[in-house]
Write a protein that holds these residues in place. Structure first.
Motif, PDB file in Angstrom:
ATOM      1  N   PRO A 191       0.792  -1.236   0.000  1.00  0.00           N
ATOM      2  CA  PRO A 191       0.000   0.000   0.000  1.00  0.00           C
ATOM      3  C   PRO A 191       0.826   1.289   0.000  1.00  0.00           C
ATOM      4  O   PRO A 191       0.334   2.339  -0.404  1.00  0.00           O
ATOM      5  CB  PRO A 191      -0.836  -0.117   1.281  1.00  0.00           C
ATOM      6  CG  PRO A 191      -0.085  -1.075   2.145  1.00  0.00           C
ATOM      7  CD  PRO A 191       0.612  -2.015   1.225  1.00  0.00           C
ATOM      8  N   ASP A 192       2.078   1.228   0.442  1.00  0.00           N
ATOM      9  CA  ASP A 192       2.915   2.430   0.517  1.00  0.00           C
ATOM     10  C   ASP A 192       3.656   2.592  -0.813  1.00  0.00           C
ATOM     11  O   ASP A 192       4.539   1.796  -1.148  1.00  0.00           O
ATOM     12  CB  ASP A 192       3.909   2.278   1.665  1.00  0.00           C
ATOM     13  CG  ASP A 192       4.760   3.526   1.866  1.00  0.00           C
ATOM     14  OD1 ASP A 192       4.822   4.371   0.950  1.00  0.00           O
ATOM     15  OD2 ASP A 192       5.373   3.664   2.939  1.00  0.00           O
ATOM     16  N   PRO A 193       3.350   3.631  -1.635  1.00  0.00           N
ATOM     17  CA  PRO A 193       3.984   3.786  -2.947  1.00  0.00           C
ATOM     18  C   PRO A 193       5.501   3.879  -2.882  1.00  0.00           C
ATOM     19  O   PRO A 193       6.206   3.294  -3.705  1.00  0.00           O
ATOM     20  CB  PRO A 193       3.369   5.077  -3.500  1.00  0.00           C
ATOM     21  CG  PRO A 193       2.085   5.240  -2.737  1.00  0.00           C
ATOM     22  CD  PRO A 193       2.346   4.687  -1.385  1.00  0.00           C
ATOM     23  N   ALA A 194       6.011   4.630  -1.903  1.00  0.00           N
ATOM     24  CA  ALA A 194       7.464   4.790  -1.797  1.00  0.00           C
ATOM     25  C   ALA A 194       8.127   3.455  -1.475  1.00  0.00           C
ATOM     26  O   ALA A 194       9.164   3.087  -2.042  1.00  0.00           O
ATOM     27  CB  ALA A 194       7.793   5.821  -0.720  1.00  0.00           C
ATOM     28  N   LEU A 199      11.115  -1.440  -3.132  1.00  0.00           N
ATOM     29  CA  LEU A 199      11.133  -2.898  -3.233  1.00  0.00           C
ATOM     30  C   LEU A 199      11.372  -3.357  -4.664  1.00  0.00           C
ATOM     31  O   LEU A 199      12.103  -4.317  -4.911  1.00  0.00           O
ATOM     32  CB  LEU A 199       9.817  -3.475  -2.708  1.00  0.00           C
ATOM     33  CG  LEU A 199       9.703  -3.631  -1.188  1.00  0.00           C
ATOM     34  CD1 LEU A 199       8.275  -3.990  -0.800  1.00  0.00           C
ATOM     35  CD2 LEU A 199      10.668  -4.698  -0.689  1.00  0.00           C
ATOM     36  N   LYS A 200      10.731  -2.685  -5.630  1.00  0.00           N
ATOM     37  CA  LYS A 200      10.926  -3.047  -7.032  1.00  0.00           C
ATOM     38  C   LYS A 200      12.393  -2.938  -7.413  1.00  0.00           C
ATOM     39  O   LYS A 200      12.960  -3.814  -8.089  1.00  0.00           O
ATOM     40  CB  LYS A 200      10.094  -2.144  -7.934  1.00  0.00           C
ATOM     41  CG  LYS A 200       8.609  -2.418  -7.899  1.00  0.00           C
ATOM     42  CD  LYS A 200       7.888  -1.480  -8.875  1.00  0.00           C
ATOM     43  CE  LYS A 200       6.395  -1.620  -8.801  1.00  0.00           C
ATOM     44  NZ  LYS A 200       5.704  -0.697  -9.728  1.00  0.00           N
ATOM     45  N   ALA A 214       0.304  -3.688  -6.928  1.00  0.00           N
ATOM     46  CA  ALA A 214      -1.034  -3.261  -6.538  1.00  0.00           C
ATOM     47  C   ALA A 214      -0.948  -2.640  -5.157  1.00  0.00           C
ATOM     48  O   ALA A 214      -0.094  -3.011  -4.338  1.00  0.00           O
ATOM     49  CB  ALA A 214      -2.002  -4.438  -6.543  1.00  0.00           C
ATOM     50  N   SER A 215      -1.851  -1.701  -4.898  1.00  0.00           N
ATOM     51  CA  SER A 215      -1.819  -1.014  -3.613  1.00  0.00           C
ATOM     52  C   SER A 215      -2.858  -1.547  -2.631  1.00  0.00           C
ATOM     53  O   SER A 215      -2.819  -1.208  -1.455  1.00  0.00           O
ATOM     54  CB  SER A 215      -2.047   0.492  -3.825  1.00  0.00           C
ATOM     55  OG  SER A 215      -3.303   0.714  -4.454  1.00  0.00           O
ATOM     56  N   ASP A 216      -3.803  -2.369  -3.109  1.00  0.00           N
ATOM     57  CA  ASP A 216      -4.829  -2.904  -2.209  1.00  0.00           C
ATOM     58  C   ASP A 216      -5.279  -4.274  -2.732  1.00  0.00           C
ATOM     59  O   ASP A 216      -4.999  -4.643  -3.885  1.00  0.00           O
ATOM     60  CB  ASP A 216      -6.018  -1.953  -2.103  1.00  0.00           C
ATOM     61  CG  ASP A 216      -6.649  -1.642  -3.447  1.00  0.00           C
ATOM     62  OD1 ASP A 216      -7.141  -2.585  -4.096  1.00  0.00           O
ATOM     63  OD2 ASP A 216      -6.641  -0.450  -3.855  1.00  0.00           O
ATOM     64  N   PRO A 217      -5.976  -5.063  -1.904  1.00  0.00           N
ATOM     65  CA  PRO A 217      -6.387  -6.417  -2.308  1.00  0.00           C
ATOM     66  C   PRO A 217      -7.283  -6.448  -3.538  1.00  0.00           C
ATOM     67  O   PRO A 217      -7.197  -7.367  -4.359  1.00  0.00           O
ATOM     68  CB  PRO A 217      -7.120  -6.952  -1.068  1.00  0.00           C
ATOM     69  CG  PRO A 217      -6.548  -6.176   0.072  1.00  0.00           C
ATOM     70  CD  PRO A 217      -6.270  -4.815  -0.476  1.00  0.00           C
TER      71      PRO A 217
END
Length: 672
Positions: A191-194, A199-200, A214-217
């Motif tokens: 959920p945390d864009p930064a 991580l990428k 994805a930022s949410d389920p």
């Protein structure tokens, strides 16, 4: 000192293993829930021959390798049934018909009481000689020669005498490339864009391609449905509660998932898919609790049965895999002080202590409440079994008592689901005693109606049809013990249908009850004049109806049928059948029929070993049967089995079958 301790001491004394190697093997055995000798072989620290020769020196019995050659002659297998081989951990090596002498390999020869009991179970006149082999080798031989599992002998690398890696002069010109890890496409749910961006970058440096993020389920679920990744990785702390639906979809589709709390294990490749972690934890807990309850065998038996019941009921209620594991863990840890202490360590992520606390007056019916209800129901039922076995065999009394004890009202899905589970267990446990077949003829009836579920929970085999013509065909084909019918039927009305049956010599003795919507004056008299045994107006009092059915059936002996148990896949799904039979370690064959199609599934000692349809065999045939939504089945005991064609576990088969079924359904959904 146990034989395993003696073997361990000798392997260390002889220098075959170091203390460090033995400690690593013991840790692995405990984690994986396997015997120590099996762990030693699996880790390639020793082989079967070394274990066998070591035991031969210690016990003074000869050792003969059990693999890969079959017994001499191969028919020797038939002298020792599979259950006896497993129970006594023995394997037949050689039979001399002339002297009627049998050579058996045993993991513990010389234990007088065990040897005497074994002799009593063998054919009279058979002369028994004992050799020795490790339990690990005997278990593997049973898998290969009894169950038909493949076996590949370990191969040693043989090099020519003049073999060299390379000429030293050439070595300086050789460029050594270090192989990189295979690239994997993963879906990252963060959920945390930064944090996701960081991580990428880190994962890319480790050779891992983040195909999507994805930022949410909800977004993750859409992404998985559009393109199947190799792995789904999600933030456990941020998403553990909301990720259950996405994780359930991944489990059905065979997509591994991995949750992370910290980044180091993920980047080092030490984060494991949930299924592996969950199965390992269940094995460890069941092993520890089984050992702690070993001196109270009745308590151990009850705990194992409780774990089996809660697992089957949790699966039927559709709980996510993590909640299924949670309630099974709680069932094991509810047995004794050690379990309660261990439960404290499983607060996260399973919430076991909360499941073990009684819930009173809590509203709602989420996964946690359902899991608690399942555990309470099964524990209460086992209390009934201890206090009043006769009551535990009566579905009506069980429903009433459990409702009072747990506070679950009439019609509660968990309570009715458990009663249905008990009915199925009883149904599959008969394998020879037919259930009374009740035919419900009503154009408005549904398979999942309260009436049908109640009758099934009373122990009846209920068939539902819409009209008189369909009912007549079913009576001709399969017969019926009692008929319930509406008066208003399409085509031939109910009164004419009843009169026709009562005028036929083959069906006139079948009890007939009308369940009718309010009708004109004189309707009841017309029905009784046509030969009906009773008439009830809707809405029907189910308690009164069940009393009348029992009275009518007790007055007429049920027609006899052949052995086995029969039913329809609309009444008990193929998945439920397989789960119950495999968890009960049955030896059966299931004959299935769907229109013109036929299939057979063979289960030996609780393992699916063979499946076949008209055109397919093996796992493909099993998956094809899983797609059948209707049809009939018959389950009968089996002693002679075909060659094994299925090697996957029952759970793996069911999960893969569900994934394939989803793939077949999705294109149709998109076209709609």
């Amino acid at each position: 000192m146990s034989q395993m301790e003696i073997l361990k001491k000798e392997l260390l004394r002889s220098g075959a293993l170091s203390q460090e190697e033995m400690a690593r093997a013991e840790d692995y055995a405990l984690t994986r829930g396997m015997p120590l000798d099996e762990a030693l072989v699996f880790l390639n620290m020793v082989d079967y021959e070394l274990l066998g020769n070591t035991l031969s020196r210690l016990l003074g019995a000869p050792y003969r390798p059990l693999l890969p050659q079959p017994p001499d002659p191969p028919e020797t297998i038939g002298l020792i049934p599979l259950k006896i081989a497993r129970r006594f951990e023995v394997f037949p090596l050689r039979h001399d018909p002339g002297g009627n002498e049998l050579l058996l390999a045993a993991s513990a020869p010389g234990e007088r009481e065990k040897d005497q009991e074994l002799i009593r179970l063998l054919p009279s006149g058979l002369r028994l000689s004992l050799a020795v082999a490790s339990g690990a080798e005997i278990r593997k031989a049973i898998e290969v020669h009894y169950l038909g599992k493949p076996y590949t002998p370990p191969r040693e690398l043989e090099l020519p005498d003049n073999f060299t890696i390379m000429d030293p002069a050439e070595a300086e010109n050789i460029r050594l490339d270090i192989p990189t890890r295979p690239r994997r496409n993963i879906l990252l749910v963060e959920p945390d864009p930064a944090r996701a961006k960081a991580l990428k970058t880190l994962l890319a440096k480790e050779g891992v391609r983040v195909a999507a993020s994805a930022s949410d389920p909800e977004e993750a679920l859409r992404s998985v449905q559009e393109e199947t990744p190799d792995l789904v990785v999600f933030n456990r702390r941020a998403l553990s509660g909301a990720f259950s639906e996405t994780q359930a979809h991944c489990n059905r589709s065979g997509i591994p998932t991995s949750a992370y709390d910290a980044l180091a294990p993920l980047l080092l490749g030490e984060a494991y898919p949930y299924q592996e972690v969950g199965e390992a934890l269940l094995r460890v807990v069941s092993l520890v609790m089984s050992r702690s309850l070993a001196k109270t065998p009745e308590k151990l038996k009850e705990t194992r049965r409780r774990a089996r019941y809660v697992r089957l009921l949790a699966l039927r209620m559709g709980l996510p895999p993590a909640r299924v594991d949670a309630v099974v863990l709680a069932s094991w840890l509810s047995a004794g002080p050690l379990g309660r202490e261990l439960a404290k360590e499983l607060e996260r992520p399973y919430g076991v202590p909360a499941l073990l606390r009684p819930r009173q007056g809590e509203g709602g019916r989420g996964d946690d409440e359902t899991a608690s209800s399942i555990l309470s129901l099964v524990a209460a039922f086992q209390g009934i079994e201890r206090r009043d076995p006769a009551a535990a065999a009566d579905a009506r009394r069980v429903r009433s008592i459990l409702g009072q004890v747990t506070g679950l009202g009439a019609g509660d899905p968990v309570l009715e689901g458990f009663i249905h589970l008990l009915r199925d267990e009883n149904f599959l446990g008969r394998l020879g005693g037919p259930m009374p077949r009740v035919l419900l003829v009503d154009p408005a009836a549904e398979r999942d109606s309260g009436l049908v579920l109640r009758l099934e929970n009373e122990g009846y085999d209920v068939r539902v049809v819409r009209g008189a013509r369909e009912a007549a065909g079913l009576i001709r084909e399969d017969g019926a013990h009692l008929i319930l019918s509406e008066t208003a039927l399409p085509g031939t009305d109910g009164v004419a249908f009843c009169r026709a049956l009562k005028q036929n010599s083959k069906s006139k003795e079948i009890p007939f009850i009308f369940l009718s919507a309010p009708g004109p004056v004189g309707l009841q008299a017309r029905c009784l004049e046509a030969g009906a045994d009773d008439f009830l107006e809707k809405p029907v009092d189910l308690d009164v109806l069940c009393l009348k059915i029992r009275r009518l059936l007790s007055e007429r002996p049920a027609p006899e049928e052949g052995g086995g148990v029969r039913g329809r896949l609309t009444e008990m799904s193929f998945t439920d059948i397989i789960q119950s039979l495999t968890s009960g370690e049955k030896d059966v064959v299931i004959d299935l029929k769907n229109g013109d199609r036929r299939a057979q599934v063979f289960i030996r000692a609780g393992e699916v070993i063979h499946a076949k349809t008209d055109r397919k065999a093996g796992e493909e045939a099993f998956y094809q049967v899983m797609s059948w939504e209707d049809g009939t089945f018959r389950i009968t005991p089996c002693r002679e089995f075909p060659e094994r064609t299925v090697h996957a576990s029952a759970m793996s088969l069911l999960m893969e079958g569900a994934r394939l079924a989803d793939e077949l359904r999705n294109p149709a959904e998109e076209e709609d």
